[in-house]
Design a protein around this motif. Sequence first.
Motif, PDB file in Angstrom:
ATOM      1  N   LYS A   1      80.386 -99.012  33.845  1.00  0.00           N
ATOM      2  CA  LYS A   1      80.279 -99.531  32.612  1.00  0.00           C
ATOM      3  C   LYS A   1      78.917 -99.414  31.998  1.00  0.00           C
ATOM      4  CE  LYS A   1      84.444-102.527  32.371  1.00  0.00           C
ATOM      5  NZ  LYS A   1      84.739-103.860  32.102  1.00  0.00           N
TER       6      LYS A   1
ATOM      7  N   CYS B   1      76.848-102.839  33.071  1.00  0.00           N
ATOM      8  CA  CYS B   1      77.013-103.569  34.319  1.00  0.00           C
ATOM      9  C   CYS B   1      77.759-102.593  35.181  1.00  0.00           C
ATOM     10  CB  CYS B   1      77.826-104.698  34.142  1.00  0.00           C
ATOM     11  SG  CYS B   1      79.684-104.071  33.533  1.00  0.00           S
TER      12      CYS B   1
ATOM     13  N   CYS C   1      80.564-102.646  36.843  1.00  0.00           N
ATOM     14  CA  CYS C   1      82.136-102.514  36.614  1.00  0.00           C
ATOM     15  C   CYS C   1      82.371-101.063  36.764  1.00  0.00           C
ATOM     16  CB  CYS C   1      82.785-103.445  35.768  1.00  0.00           C
ATOM     17  SG  CYS C   1      82.281-105.117  35.848  1.00  0.00           S
TER      18      CYS C   1
ATOM     19  N   CYS D   1      86.083-106.497  35.828  1.00  0.00           N
ATOM     20  CA  CYS D   1      85.345-107.224  34.651  1.00  0.00           C
ATOM     21  C   CYS D   1      84.255-108.050  35.374  1.00  0.00           C
ATOM     22  CB  CYS D   1      85.923-108.510  34.015  1.00  0.00           C
ATOM     23  SG  CYS D   1      87.384-107.725  33.244  1.00  0.00           S
ATOM     24  N   CYS D   2      83.030-108.492  34.871  1.00  0.00           N
ATOM     25  CA  CYS D   2      82.119-109.447  35.595  1.00  0.00           C
ATOM     26  C   CYS D   2      81.544-110.001  34.353  1.00  0.00           C
ATOM     27  CB  CYS D   2      80.934-108.676  36.255  1.00  0.00           C
ATOM     28  SG  CYS D   2      79.796-107.647  34.959  1.00  0.00           S
TER      29      CYS D   2
HETATM   30 ZN   LIG Z   1      81.215-105.815  34.234  1.00  0.00          ZN
END
Ligand SMILES: [Zn+2]
Length: 479
Positions: free
Chosen positions: A22, A25, A27, A39-40
């Motif tokens: 992404k 981040c 992910c 997701c994070c």
């Molecule tokens: Zn993330």
Amino acid sequence: MRSDYEAVIGLEVHAELKTATKIFCACPTSFGAPPNTHCCPVCLGLPGTLPVLNRRAVELAVIAGLALDCEIAALSRTDRKQYFYPDLPKGYQISQAETSICRNGHLTVTAEDGAARCVGIERIHIEEDAGKLVHEGNETLVDCNRCGVPLIEIVSRPDLRGGAEATAYLKALREILLACGVSDCRMQEGSLRCDVNISVRRSGEETFGVRTEIKNINSFAFVEKAIAYETARQIGVIENGGAVVAETRRYDEARGETVRMRVKETAEDYRYLAEPDMLPIRLTDSDIARLRAQIPELPSARAERLEREYGMTAENARILVSELGMADYFEAGAKRTQYPKLLVNLLLSELLRHCEADPFVSPIRSEALAELADLLGERTVNSATGKKLLSRMLTEDISPRKVAYDEGLTQITDAETIGAWVDATLTELPRAVEDYRSGKSAAIKSLQGRVMAMSRGRADPIICEQLLLEKLKSGDKTI
Ligand SMILES: [Zn+2]
């Protein structure tokens, strides 16, 4: 559309960038994972997290800009665009408003009247995607896998005048983004989406009418239909003495209509502010030169070259460059055959419907198809045998030349041998001979069919027809 009006259309295209991770981040961006598994805390915007910009996302945006002849900003910033949607847990989107990475580009497409139309690209900016709402029965669920997937938004100038032109622009844009590896452009997965800004005015007028925006159209066909509907609707409003209202609409696919969603937001509604968590994006000349070197031959240039180099039609050349990997497949084969025109015909009229699209995958190796083109070009096999070989090649990895010789499928071109079959046929089918001689020229088909059957499909159909015609026209009543 009434000829005393013209539509003025600009497109905003969102393309998901082909990065592994992404934009802020680590992910993954891959499509189709179980909901909320990619997701994070960063892409969910939890307190205390900070975004870290994905270098590749910036690079892909620059590559798109260079491929579209844009100026690339040495310095650009990001802005926070605030809106509250359930699929945007952060409550804002990091985008670019004041500045953008690319500006002032253009893309030339063929207009409805066949002329070349240069469509201005006002800007390309990067931003993050929102999540997705999934409606199940009475429930609405939120999937955040898409939150933070990197996007570029490509904003055209209002240079388009109709639905067909808009579609031509979108197709050309898609081909470029695919060829440059910027996006996989899967409309069905939402990785390419289009908003249409549209107004109408009387022909010859200089000023623009009030425009509406049709949001998130996800197929080329719907873009064209939505434009046709909205153009007619706006003309109807004006002709009935009304005024077009600036608003956001959506295209209802089932009803074939555009439907009002909301009065259009203005920049104030988004309460833009310079993104405080991000540093400016700086690009040096050497960064830009390095990225320019990553741009392959662009589809329009490649189509022109294919047409010139292999003597194919412009239409066929356009089809070859329209799908990622198809022109590569063709050119790999074309290097190995003396008959590239036969190769392109085999590919487009026989093989293509058995291939996978997006990206292009053929069940037949390009070398094997080139071999088949040679067999046909040399007239070692006739076209009926060629078709049989091709259908076997779809499921078996064979050398068509070897099979043709091993199994005795090669074409018989010897006039004496074929002549004997022709004589036998004429004796066997006197009714067809009579029909032909009394003017029913279609009767020759059954005679040809019989000769071909006698040869077990191996006779050269051209020689067969020549010999038949000679004998039929000779007026020799003994046969
Ligand atoms: Zn993330």
